[in-house]
Design a protein around this motif. Structure first.
Motif, PDB file in Angstrom:
ATOM      1  N   CYS A 133       0.744  -1.356  -0.056  1.00  0.00           N
ATOM      2  CA  CYS A 133      -0.005  -0.035   0.105  1.00  0.00           C
ATOM      3  C   CYS A 133       0.981   1.169   0.025  1.00  0.00           C
ATOM      4  N   ARG A 134       0.690   2.096  -0.891  1.00  0.00           N
ATOM      5  CA  ARG A 134       1.571   3.174  -0.920  1.00  0.00           C
ATOM      6  C   ARG A 134       0.937   4.399  -0.236  1.00  0.00           C
ATOM      7  N   ASP A 135      -0.225   4.540   0.085  1.00  0.00           N
ATOM      8  CA  ASP A 135      -0.877   5.324   1.046  1.00  0.00           C
ATOM      9  C   ASP A 135      -1.519   4.657   2.300  1.00  0.00           C
ATOM     10  N   GLU A 136      -1.053   4.539   3.338  1.00  0.00           N
ATOM     11  CA  GLU A 136      -1.375   3.561   4.468  1.00  0.00           C
ATOM     12  C   GLU A 136      -2.918   4.197   4.679  1.00  0.00           C
ATOM     13  N   SER A 137      -3.248   5.484   4.619  1.00  0.00           N
ATOM     14  CA  SER A 137      -4.701   5.730   4.992  1.00  0.00           C
ATOM     15  C   SER A 137      -5.802   5.216   4.080  1.00  0.00           C
ATOM     16  N   ASN A 138      -5.473   4.531   2.821  1.00  0.00           N
ATOM     17  CA  ASN A 138      -6.368   3.862   2.059  1.00  0.00           C
ATOM     18  C   ASN A 138      -6.216   2.387   2.345  1.00  0.00           C
ATOM     19  N   CYS A 139      -5.605   1.644   3.299  1.00  0.00           N
ATOM     20  CA  CYS A 139      -5.610   0.414   3.708  1.00  0.00           C
ATOM     21  C   CYS A 139      -5.313  -0.045   5.078  1.00  0.00           C
ATOM     22  N   ASP A 140      -5.892  -1.389   5.191  1.00  0.00           N
ATOM     23  CA  ASP A 140      -5.642  -1.998   6.437  1.00  0.00           C
ATOM     24  C   ASP A 140      -4.312  -2.456   6.703  1.00  0.00           C
ATOM     25  N   MET A 141      -3.461  -1.728   7.388  1.00  0.00           N
ATOM     26  CA  MET A 141      -1.921  -2.344   7.366  1.00  0.00           C
ATOM     27  C   MET A 141      -1.721  -3.392   8.270  1.00  0.00           C
ATOM     28  N   MET A 142      -2.828  -3.988   8.779  1.00  0.00           N
ATOM     29  CA  MET A 142      -2.648  -5.129   9.764  1.00  0.00           C
ATOM     30  C   MET A 142      -2.884  -6.003   8.830  1.00  0.00           C
TER      31      MET A 142
END
Length: 131
Positions: free
Chosen positions: A73-82
């Motif tokens: 994910c390039r922009d962590e605000s768009n994804c569930d980084m877990m």
């Protein structure tokens, strides 16, 4: 002369219209289009196949089997980084192949629902994730 040019241009646009509609369809109905949470539009095969056939299927539709790096994910605000594959999390319920090998007889697959990313034997049947 201008009138003939205008008429020929309109005829050309009408003739090309069905081609544009077909190109938007993922593998002429043999696949399903999905979008990543952060980036990318992909074509996922409806049929399951081994890893080598997944490469061939993507090539046949003018695309390439996607690498495991498409999970990033390039922009962590768009994804569930877990999640192991945050860009593709929740994109469907299928298992799909990536082009990324794991040793000499396995490759990484992604489960599009929960985004687990195990290494599967290349003879196993999964869908193709094309980019």
């Amino acid at each position: 002369m201008k009138r003939k040019t205008l008429i020929m241009g309109l005829i050309g646009m009408i003739i090309l219209q069905p081609i544009n509609v077909q190109a938007a369809d993922c593998a002429n109905g043999a696949g399903t289009e999905i979008k990543g949470n952060d980036h990318g539009t992909y074509c996922v095969s409806k049929a399951s196949m081994n890893w080598w056939s997944a490469h061939a299927w993507c090539d046949a539709i003018g695309m390439k089997l996607a690498p495991l790096s498409e999970c990033e994910c390039r922009d962590e605000s768009n994804c569930d980084m877990m999640k192991q594959c945050p860009n593709l999390y929740g994109a469907g319920g299928n298992w799909v192949w990536t082009t990324t090998p794991s040793g000499s007889s396995s490759a990484y697959a992604v489960h599009l629902d929960n985004c687990s990313v195990p290494a599967n034997p290349r003879t196993h049947n999964n869908g193709a994730l094309c980019l």
